[in-house]
Write an enzyme that holds these catalytic residues in place. Structure first.
Site, mmCIF file in Angstrom:
data_model
loop_
_atom_site.group_PDB
_atom_site.id
_atom_site.type_symbol
_atom_site.label_atom_id
_atom_site.label_comp_id
_atom_site.label_asym_id
_atom_site.label_seq_id
_atom_site.Cartn_x
_atom_site.Cartn_y
_atom_site.Cartn_z
ATOM 1 N N LYS A 22 0.791 -1.343 -0.099
ATOM 2 C CA LYS A 22 0.096 0.213 0.167
ATOM 3 C C LYS A 22 1.013 0.986 0.230
ATOM 4 O O LYS A 22 0.644 2.103 -0.867
ATOM 5 C CB LYS A 22 -0.836 -0.015 1.411
ATOM 6 N N ASP A 34 -6.091 1.765 0.790
ATOM 7 C CA ASP A 34 -6.195 1.948 2.331
ATOM 8 C C ASP A 34 -7.881 1.788 2.641
ATOM 9 O O ASP A 34 -8.634 1.401 1.789
ATOM 10 C CB ASP A 34 -6.000 3.509 2.571
#
Length: 212
Positions: free
Chosen positions: A134, A152
């Protein structure tokens, strides 16, 4: 929110989103120091928030290239949830990139010509501490590279609400991350919204901001 409402939100925010993406490209053009600072921002943001990351970057900017672990810790103490860990991560990462690449971040990135290998270098490198897929995606997007999803909690919840993925839970490994990213790309094509713009659109719909 319906797809039609999403499209209307996109029409409203499109110019601001494109302006933000253009700012990310400018970060890369500003050179090695700006690129490394963006990596540090993403290390701070992991497990925290973008706002917390921004505050911490401001605090360490004067010592970013020279500060030792204790100086970093003192600078961010009270600003981050995990100041000791983040100070250690940043100093280790900086020293590694200095030792192996002379902190020539543009040259390093230009040597990583494959789209997936570029992210894998940052996400899976044991000497780049504190980030996974991420935040590696976040870093690359924030310096102007396109085609990486920042999965996220806000984006994952949105994808789940629109039926793109069966669960809003974060991916547990690289394979799951790539699978969700692929589904998001297919969905972006189907609703005719640019993939990178969609990522910021979904995030801003949840947070009320078009941040970085």
């Amino acid at each position: 929110m319906t797809i039609e409402e999403l499209r209307r939100a996109y029409e409203t925010k499109r110019e601001a989103i494109r302006a933000r993406l253009a700012e990310f490209e400018e970060t890369y053009r500003r050179g090695d120091h700006a690129i490394f600072e963006e990596l540090v921002f993403c290390i701070f943001t992991a497990g925290a928030s973008a706002r917390m990351g921004l505050r911490c970057v401001e605090a360490v900017r004067p010592i970013l290239l020279t500060g030792d672990e204790s100086q970093m810790l003192n600078a961010i103490n009270g600003l981050h949830l995990y100041p000791a860990a983040r100070a250690a991560y940043i100093v280790h990462t900086r020293n590694y990139l200095q030792r192996e690449y002379s902190l020539r971040m543009q040259s390093l990135l230009e040597s990583l010509t494959d789209h997936y290998e570029r992210r894998r270098f940052f996400a899976e490198n044991p000497n780049i501490k504190g980030i996974g897929y991420k935040e590696a995606s976040h870093f690359l997007r924030n310096i102007g590279f396109r085609g990486y999803a920042i999965l996220d909690k806000h984006v994952l919840r949105s994808l789940h609400e629109f039926g793109v993925i069966p669960s809003p839970n974060p991916p547990k490994n690289a394979r799951q991350y790539l699978e969700i990213e692929s589904k998001m790309k297919e969905w972006a094509d189907s609703i005719q919204i640019d993939f990178d713009e969609l990522d910021l659109l979904l995030w801003s719909n949840k947070t009320g901001e078009i941040l970085k």
